[in-house]
Design a protein around this motif. Structure first.
Motif, PDB file in Angstrom:
ATOM      1  N   ALA A  18       0.700  -1.156  -0.045  1.00  0.00           N
ATOM      2  CA  ALA A  18       0.189  -0.090   0.140  1.00  0.00           C
ATOM      3  C   ALA A  18       0.682   1.333   0.041  1.00  0.00           C
ATOM      4  CB  ALA A  18      -0.865   0.047   1.306  1.00  0.00           C
ATOM      5  N   GLY A  19       0.609   1.973  -0.929  1.00  0.00           N
ATOM      6  CA  GLY A  19       1.222   3.612  -0.914  1.00  0.00           C
ATOM      7  C   GLY A  19       2.529   3.554  -1.653  1.00  0.00           C
ATOM      8  N   THR A  20       2.899   2.531  -2.456  1.00  0.00           N
ATOM      9  CA  THR A  20       4.026   2.368  -3.093  1.00  0.00           C
ATOM     10  C   THR A  20       3.966   3.270  -4.409  1.00  0.00           C
ATOM     11  OG1 THR A  20       3.323   0.265  -4.084  1.00  0.00           O
ATOM     12  CG2 THR A  20       4.905   0.220  -2.172  1.00  0.00           C
ATOM     13  N   GLY A  21       2.732   3.582  -4.856  1.00  0.00           N
ATOM     14  CA  GLY A  21       2.525   4.628  -5.966  1.00  0.00           C
ATOM     15  C   GLY A  21       1.865   4.014  -7.198  1.00  0.00           C
ATOM     16  N   LYS A  22       1.225   2.835  -6.855  1.00  0.00           N
ATOM     17  CA  LYS A  22       0.658   2.068  -8.223  1.00  0.00           C
ATOM     18  C   LYS A  22      -0.339   3.043  -8.921  1.00  0.00           C
ATOM     19  CE  LYS A  22      -0.585  -1.402  -5.349  1.00  0.00           C
ATOM     20  NZ  LYS A  22       0.004  -0.583  -4.390  1.00  0.00           N
ATOM     21  N   THR A  23      -1.232   3.298  -8.342  1.00  0.00           N
ATOM     22  CA  THR A  23      -2.334   4.294  -8.799  1.00  0.00           C
ATOM     23  C   THR A  23      -1.701   5.547  -9.348  1.00  0.00           C
ATOM     24  OG1 THR A  23      -3.874   3.382  -7.082  1.00  0.00           O
ATOM     25  CG2 THR A  23      -4.525   5.291  -8.169  1.00  0.00           C
ATOM     26  N   THR A  24      -0.782   6.125  -8.726  1.00  0.00           N
ATOM     27  CA  THR A  24      -0.360   7.323  -9.474  1.00  0.00           C
ATOM     28  C   THR A  24       0.760   6.941 -10.484  1.00  0.00           C
ATOM     29  OG1 THR A  24      -0.087   8.181  -7.122  1.00  0.00           O
ATOM     30  CG2 THR A  24       1.334   9.263  -8.684  1.00  0.00           C
ATOM     31  N   LEU A  25       1.343   5.763 -10.501  1.00  0.00           N
ATOM     32  CA  LEU A  25       2.059   5.453 -11.884  1.00  0.00           C
ATOM     33  C   LEU A  25       1.195   5.124 -12.831  1.00  0.00           C
ATOM     34  CD1 LEU A  25       4.620   4.355 -13.258  1.00  0.00           C
ATOM     35  CD2 LEU A  25       3.888   1.864 -12.323  1.00  0.00           C
ATOM     36  N   LEU A 136      11.596   7.772  -6.307  1.00  0.00           N
ATOM     37  CA  LEU A 136      13.014   7.871  -6.188  1.00  0.00           C
ATOM     38  C   LEU A 136      13.358   9.357  -5.609  1.00  0.00           C
ATOM     39  CD1 LEU A 136      14.274   5.706  -8.631  1.00  0.00           C
ATOM     40  CD2 LEU A 136      15.147   5.330  -6.418  1.00  0.00           C
ATOM     41  N   ASP A 137      12.357  10.312  -5.821  1.00  0.00           N
ATOM     42  CA  ASP A 137      12.283  11.565  -5.369  1.00  0.00           C
ATOM     43  C   ASP A 137      12.186  12.057  -3.983  1.00  0.00           C
ATOM     44  OD1 ASP A 137       9.633  10.967  -5.604  1.00  0.00           O
ATOM     45  OD2 ASP A 137       9.021  13.055  -5.888  1.00  0.00           O
ATOM     46  N   LYS A 138      11.868  11.035  -3.215  1.00  0.00           N
ATOM     47  CA  LYS A 138      11.591  11.083  -1.804  1.00  0.00           C
ATOM     48  C   LYS A 138      12.840  11.297  -1.277  1.00  0.00           C
ATOM     49  CE  LYS A 138       7.184  11.097  -0.885  1.00  0.00           C
ATOM     50  NZ  LYS A 138       6.333  10.013  -0.285  1.00  0.00           N
ATOM     51  N   GLY A 259       6.897   8.016 -10.468  1.00  0.00           N
ATOM     52  CA  GLY A 259       5.652   7.886 -11.063  1.00  0.00           C
ATOM     53  C   GLY A 259       5.056   9.130 -10.737  1.00  0.00           C
ATOM     54  N   GLY A 260       5.246   9.697  -9.395  1.00  0.00           N
ATOM     55  CA  GLY A 260       4.743  10.966  -9.037  1.00  0.00           C
ATOM     56  C   GLY A 260       5.215  12.129  -9.833  1.00  0.00           C
ATOM     57  N   LYS A 261       6.193  12.267 -10.632  1.00  0.00           N
ATOM     58  CA  LYS A 261       6.796  13.276 -11.509  1.00  0.00           C
ATOM     59  C   LYS A 261       6.963  12.786 -12.678  1.00  0.00           C
ATOM     60  CE  LYS A 261       9.379  15.935  -8.010  1.00  0.00           C
ATOM     61  NZ  LYS A 261      10.559  16.112  -7.269  1.00  0.00           N
TER      62      LYS A 261
HETATM   63  N1  GDP Z   1       7.102  11.974  -4.080  1.00  0.00           N
HETATM   64  C1  GDP Z   1       6.454  10.986  -4.470  1.00  0.00           C
HETATM   65  N2  GDP Z   1       5.088  10.520  -4.299  1.00  0.00           N
HETATM   66  C2  GDP Z   1       4.559   9.787  -4.837  1.00  0.00           C
HETATM   67  C3  GDP Z   1       5.074   9.080  -5.924  1.00  0.00           C
HETATM   68  N3  GDP Z   1       4.165   7.916  -6.109  1.00  0.00           N
HETATM   69  C4  GDP Z   1       3.043   8.180  -5.581  1.00  0.00           C
HETATM   70  N4  GDP Z   1       3.272   9.196  -4.520  1.00  0.00           N
HETATM   71  C5  GDP Z   1       2.346   9.614  -3.375  1.00  0.00           C
HETATM   72  O1  GDP Z   1       2.343   8.243  -2.449  1.00  0.00           O
HETATM   73  C6  GDP Z   1       0.856   8.237  -2.094  1.00  0.00           C
HETATM   74  C7  GDP Z   1       0.488   6.814  -2.439  1.00  0.00           C
HETATM   75  O2  GDP Z   1       0.229   6.612  -3.730  1.00  0.00           O
HETATM   76  P1  GDP Z   1      -0.552   5.766  -4.408  1.00  0.00           P
HETATM   77  O3  GDP Z   1      -0.489   5.965  -5.796  1.00  0.00           O
HETATM   78  O4  GDP Z   1      -1.864   5.898  -3.895  1.00  0.00           O
HETATM   79  O5  GDP Z   1      -0.001   4.185  -4.110  1.00  0.00           O
HETATM   80  P2  GDP Z   1      -0.851   3.090  -4.208  1.00  0.00           P
HETATM   81  O6  GDP Z   1      -1.109   2.655  -2.784  1.00  0.00           O
HETATM   82  O7  GDP Z   1       0.347   2.055  -4.453  1.00  0.00           O
HETATM   83  O8  GDP Z   1      -1.683   2.852  -5.108  1.00  0.00           O
HETATM   84  C8  GDP Z   1       0.306   9.164  -2.658  1.00  0.00           C
HETATM   85  O9  GDP Z   1       0.205  10.304  -1.666  1.00  0.00           O
HETATM   86  C9  GDP Z   1       1.034   9.745  -3.898  1.00  0.00           C
HETATM   87  O10 GDP Z   1       0.796  11.038  -4.291  1.00  0.00           O
HETATM   88  C10 GDP Z   1       6.437   9.371  -6.394  1.00  0.00           C
HETATM   89  O11 GDP Z   1       7.083   9.123  -7.229  1.00  0.00           O
HETATM   90  N5  GDP Z   1       6.917  10.437  -5.484  1.00  0.00           N
END
Ligand code: GDP
Ligand code: MG
Length: 720
Positions: A18-25, A136-138, A259-261
């Protein structure tokens, strides 16, 4: 939308904690490929993938979402799965219909329990795995440590393809050791600049390149020979090696992402299109009768339905994979899993979240959706005429969190029942059981979280308020020694009277131990001559053996069924606590009749009461359900988990270490683990996971038994 051929399709399950960024990717993938014009964010509740209100409410994915996009003339079907362990069911359905998994790992946290669990499923289902180290931008992003953990956890097949030049808040570039180039992004991401590898990185890049070439070559003998001859391989050959390695799970490539950027996203899709196998290249799925079915567009049409969702304004949407042949809107199909009922597929869609695009045709290997079917459920196979293939249903993990559920307003119970059936169709890991025995509806799922999302949906969308409560435990009653009783039922009131008298012996039933010829109670002998034996397999487990040993016609044979009925009444409502009784042998050896007053009801009551009396004399015991527990816990939390289990009357049967985790097996009474997932989660900071499975019934400890009997007797008094 155009029709894609099998070799141009890539089916990928997107996994990661959870929160690894799948949906954002996924959002970034859609944006980069031009499918959407603006990138939504999870925090802004406007992503393509998390479109259900419950997902927006909680800020995480609850259902797997299928997203289709075109890249490099290929169709990518990517299924964004929920990350939490509680929603693993969706990941398993998705893995069933996709050819590979991409697992995201958060560069800040490295390998998590979720990563381990999801990998284990992908591996069990023999699906290729591609890792991507994301975010990787964290500030705290640590690529090297995360990569090391991947190697520790999943072994030497983990192969680095890219590494970041500057992980952390300034992240903007990676070195790609396959292409031997550096890629650098502008702050808005997207298309990178392709640069030569800078001097300072050259030695490191060369070393990692050599390692990747070797890892790729290992998957093919001719490549291996070439590699030994020439000391290296050209790019095309590396592609071939990785491609072959993926198909046989011989390599797990690791890519870089933010994914975020939107950095690394294009390269990630390039990699999927160029290297990941198409459905035709994977091992063919097998039907229940063992037939291999290749995804051949020229073959007979067959669809496998892997997901149902109930969508706002539309109703039921069914998602399928074309296993063979082609499907067009208007095709007639036969639902072989449901008695061959006929269905017309009115329209077919390609999907991206809740956006459906109607398509004319889909070929073998593709994934799509349809609506307005009469009677199709998740797990069904539908074929064209004269084909009897059935693909196996998805094998979901057993539930591990149980709650009794009821509507706050009793009059809504029936409506709640319908809602629950619908919920189960959407997520088969929500299991509903209407227990006559416990007089409760039991809802089981994968964890507290899992059930809470169901409650939220029922209350907010269906407007039915519900209560959860502790489920009753399905105890059993049995006896430990032989005993005897007789009972006379006699009633003389006005007209016809009632009379029946039954003498019987009860004893514990054990397999292969026959009834004795002579029983002795209080110095008196009772000789048994078996005339008839009935062996009843009880619905709730165990047996009842009913022996007719009446001599001299003291009870007519025609009354024996009534006596058995009376005994069954008490087996169903055990004499000790009202729980089901099991594993008892009853020998009816004597009794009395009255020429006028004897009838069935009299013998039923006499049998029932004689049985209850004898049962209570026969060293009655309560049995409780015992579950096998399999716990995976980070080694540093092992001590806490062990002592907690001891407090739950658990018996640890074994443990072994697995790369930073301890794998623990134990036997624990169900009563003590009804909400174990919550306890384990707080003991381990959410880093542990477990599964449980019914094992057997075992004797309750005396103190527990006494307490339960007292409670039962109190309720009986209330009812009197
Ligand atoms: N800084 C940063 N934040 C990200 C990145 N990808 C996702 N996030 C943030 O991490 C949180 C979880 O992302 P989400 O896509 O919901 O993750 P999921 O649970 O794997 O679907 C959200 O607040 C996103 O905005 C990234 O590449 N960089
Ligand atoms: Mg998500």
């Amino acid at each position: 939308m155009k029709v894609y051929q099998t070799s141009d399709i890539r089916n990928i399950t997107l996994l990661g904690g959870a929160g690894t960024g799948k949906t954002t990717l996924v959002e970034a993938m859609l944006f980069e490929s031009g499918a959407i014009k603006r990138r939504g964010t999870v925090d802004g509740k406007n992503t393509v993938s998390d479109y259900f209100p419950v997902e927006q409410e909680y800020g995480y994915s609850v259902f797997p979402t299928i997203i289709t996009t075109e890249w490099a003339n290929k169709k990518i079907n990517i299924i964004d799965c929920p990350g939490a362990d509680d929603f693993i069911g969706g990941a398993i359905s998705s893995l069933t219909v996709t050819d590979q998994a991409a697992i995201l790992v958060n560069a800040q946290y490295g390998v998590e329990v979720g990563t381990q669990n999801q990998f284990r499923y992908a591996d069990k289902m023999k699906k290729p795995v591609i890792f991507a180290i994301n975010q990787l931008d964290k500030e705290m992003a640590d690529f090297d440590k995360t990569f090391e953990q991947l190697r520790e956890s999943f072994g030497g097949k983990v192969a680095l393809v890219q590494y970041p030049v500057n992980a952390g808040t300034n992240f903007d570039a990676v070195v790609d050791v396959l292409k031997m180039k550096m890629y650098r992004w502008k702050p808005e991401g997207g298309q990178p600049e392709e640069l030569d590898i800078p001097e300072a990185e050259k030695a490191k890049a060369a070393e990692l390149h050599a390692a990747l070439v070797e890892a790729a070559a290992e998957n093919d003998e001719s490549l291996m020979e070439k590699f030994f001859d020439q000391g290296s391989l050209p790019e095309e050959d590396i592609f071939v090696g990785i491609h072959k390695g993926l198909i046989d799970c011989g390599i797990y490539p690791v890519l870089c992402l933010c994914g975020g950027k939107s950095m690394g996203v294009r390269r990630f899709m390039d990699f999927l299109c160029a290297v990941a196998p198409s459905p035709a290249e994977m091992h063919a799925p097998v039907t229940t009768t063992g037939k291999e079915v290749k995804p051949d567009p020229a073959g007979p049409t067959s669809l496998f339905f892997f997901k149902t969702s109930i969508e706002p304004h539309i109703g039921e949407v069914l998602y399928y994979k074309v296993m063979s042949g082609k499907i067009k809107g208007g095709d007639d199909m036969v639902n072989i899993s449901r008695n061959g009922s006929k269905e017309r597929i009115s329209q077919i869609f390609s999907v991206a979240g809740q956006t459906r695009t109607q398509v004319d045709e889909m070929v073998a290997g593709d994934i799509g959706a349809t609506v307005k079917l009469k009677d199709v459920r998740t797990g069904n196979t539908m074929n064209g005429k004269d084909i009897d293939w059935i693909f196996p249903e998805v094998d979901y993990p057993a539930p591990k969190y149980r709650r009794a559920i009821k509507a706050q307003n009793e009059s809504e119970d029936e409506k709640l029942g319908e809602i629950l059936n619908r919920m189960h169709a959407e997520d088969p890991t929500w299991v509903i059981e209407r227990s006559k025995e416990l007089r409760q509806t039991i809802l089981s799922g994968q964890g507290e979280f899992h059930l809470r999302t169901l409650k939220w949906r029922v209350e907010n969308l269906d407007k039915v308020m519900i209560d959860f409560s502790e489920p009753r435990i399905p105890y059993r009653e049995t006896i430990t020694k032989a005993a005897r009783a007789d009972y006379r039922h006699k009633k003389q009131s006005g007209g016809a009277g009632q009379f029946g008298e039954v003498h019987l012996i009860v004893e514990p039933y054990m397999e292969d131990v026959p009834a004795k010829e002579i029983y002795k109670f209080n110095g008196q002998e009772y000789k048994i001559s078996v005339r008839d034996t009935q062996e009843i397999n009880l619905e709730w487990g165990g047996k009842l053996i009913f022996i007719n040993s009446i001599v001299g016609g003291s009870i007519d044979a025609r009354f024996m069924p009534a006596i058995l009925k009376g005994i069954m009444d008490r087996m169903e409502q055990g004499p000790l606590t009202g729980s089901y009784a099991r594993d008892v042998r009853v020998i009816v050896y004597d009794g009395k009749m009255h020429p006028v007053d004897s009838n069935e009801i009299s013998f039923r009551l006499a049998g029932r009461n004689a049985f209850a009396q004898a049962f209570k004399e026969a060293g009655p015991k309560l049995l409780e359900p015992i579950y096998d527990l399999d716990v995976l816990v980070p080694s540093d939390r092992m001590g806490d988990v062990m002592s907690d289990l001891q407090g739950r009357r658990g018996m640890v049967l074994g443990m072994n270490s697995e790369r930073g985790f301890e794998h623990l097996k134990a036997k624990v009474p169900l009563k003590e683990v009804a909400s174990y997932s919550t306890a384990l989660s707080s003991l381990s900071g959410g880093r542990a996971s477990f599964s449980m499975q019914f094992n057997a019934y075992e004797l309750c400890p005396t103190d527990v038994q006494e307490k339960l009997i007292k409670e039962y007797e109190a309720t009986q008094k209330d009812e009197e």
